[in-house]
Scaffold this motif. Sequence first.
Motif, PDB file in Angstrom:
ATOM      1  N   PHE A 198      35.502 -24.332  12.654  1.00 24.71           N
ATOM      2  CA  PHE A 198      34.505 -24.161  11.829  1.00 24.71           C
ATOM      3  C   PHE A 198      34.382 -24.059  10.358  1.00 24.71           C
ATOM      4  N   ASP A 199      35.973 -23.744   9.933  1.00 19.27           N
ATOM      5  CA  ASP A 199      36.315 -23.447   8.523  1.00 19.27           C
ATOM      6  C   ASP A 199      36.232 -24.774   7.992  1.00 19.27           C
ATOM      7  N   ARG A 200      35.295 -24.884   6.968  1.00 21.95           N
ATOM      8  CA  ARG A 200      35.071 -25.807   6.138  1.00 21.95           C
ATOM      9  C   ARG A 200      35.976 -25.806   4.807  1.00 21.95           C
ATOM     10  N   VAL A 201      36.748 -24.875   4.443  1.00 21.49           N
ATOM     11  CA  VAL A 201      37.413 -24.782   3.183  1.00 21.49           C
ATOM     12  C   VAL A 201      38.161 -26.106   2.850  1.00 21.49           C
ATOM     13  N   PRO A 202      38.955 -26.520   3.760  1.00 26.42           N
ATOM     14  CA  PRO A 202      40.099 -27.570   3.682  1.00 26.42           C
ATOM     15  C   PRO A 202      39.077 -28.969   3.207  1.00 26.42           C
ATOM     16  N   GLU A 203      37.986 -29.209   4.042  1.00 28.19           N
ATOM     17  CA  GLU A 203      37.049 -30.207   3.828  1.00 28.19           C
ATOM     18  C   GLU A 203      36.821 -30.109   2.106  1.00 28.19           C
ATOM     19  N   ILE A 204      36.238 -29.168   1.774  1.00 21.71           N
ATOM     20  CA  ILE A 204      35.833 -28.899   0.599  1.00 21.71           C
ATOM     21  C   ILE A 204      36.721 -28.949  -0.524  1.00 21.71           C
ATOM     22  N   LEU A 205      38.076 -28.586  -0.423  1.00 21.74           N
ATOM     23  CA  LEU A 205      38.999 -28.751  -1.168  1.00 21.74           C
ATOM     24  C   LEU A 205      39.386 -29.843  -1.601  1.00 21.74           C
ATOM     25  N   ALA A 206      39.435 -30.745  -0.639  1.00 22.03           N
ATOM     26  CA  ALA A 206      39.821 -32.097  -0.534  1.00 22.03           C
ATOM     27  C   ALA A 206      38.660 -32.937  -1.501  1.00 22.03           C
TER      28      ALA A 206
END
Length: 218
Positions: A198-206
């Motif tokens: 459920f970690d959304r950091v990679p999606e938002i960094l992209a």
Amino acid sequence: MTSELPEWFQRVFSMPRFTPYLDVSGRNVTRAWQLYRWNVEVSEAFYGPLHCLEIGLRNAEHDQLHSRYGRADWWEVAPLRKHDACKIAKAQDDLRRRSGGSCTADDVLTELSFGFWVSLLSQAYDRHFWVPALHRAFPHYSGRRGELRDNLQAMVLLRNRIMHHEPIHHRHLAADHAKIYRLLGYLEPEVAPWLRRFDRVPEILARRPKGDHGDGQA
């Protein structure tokens, strides 16, 4: 320059707060607006990983110090520095004032800050905490105490910027994200696969907005 911003934004968030985003966006209001919103989103996304790291560190250190001193309120007998003892006293005072009575060791435990737990890894506590007890809180770490403490302190600074609603877009956020997982791995490797679901950091960094002048390497 401000005419392209909604009136409510200028009133609610203020131009002094927005100016740093303009500065790194070439004074382009549209890009600065997008970067501001993205900074809010990525700050929100970091909450989950930082939550796991802070809670995991707190409980791992507490368990070891509880065992070493044979009592849940180990801070009552441990040789804390004055600065850290004052943090304990303030936590107790705040809890008693809110509850109108006594407070338990668990109450105090949850009141103490991320920074407090990192401070227990300072060189001043080598003899009393690290060598006899706290190194066991990191069963998957084999490096130097000082390096571990510095890496955790960097995460305290990141956490504080997020909690105080400051810009974090200038940081090397991919490296920060990787560091959180590395530190969690020192505590308990099995946390990582659970968190990644459920970690959304990679999606938002992209989907960082294009065109700002921040290099993301601070």
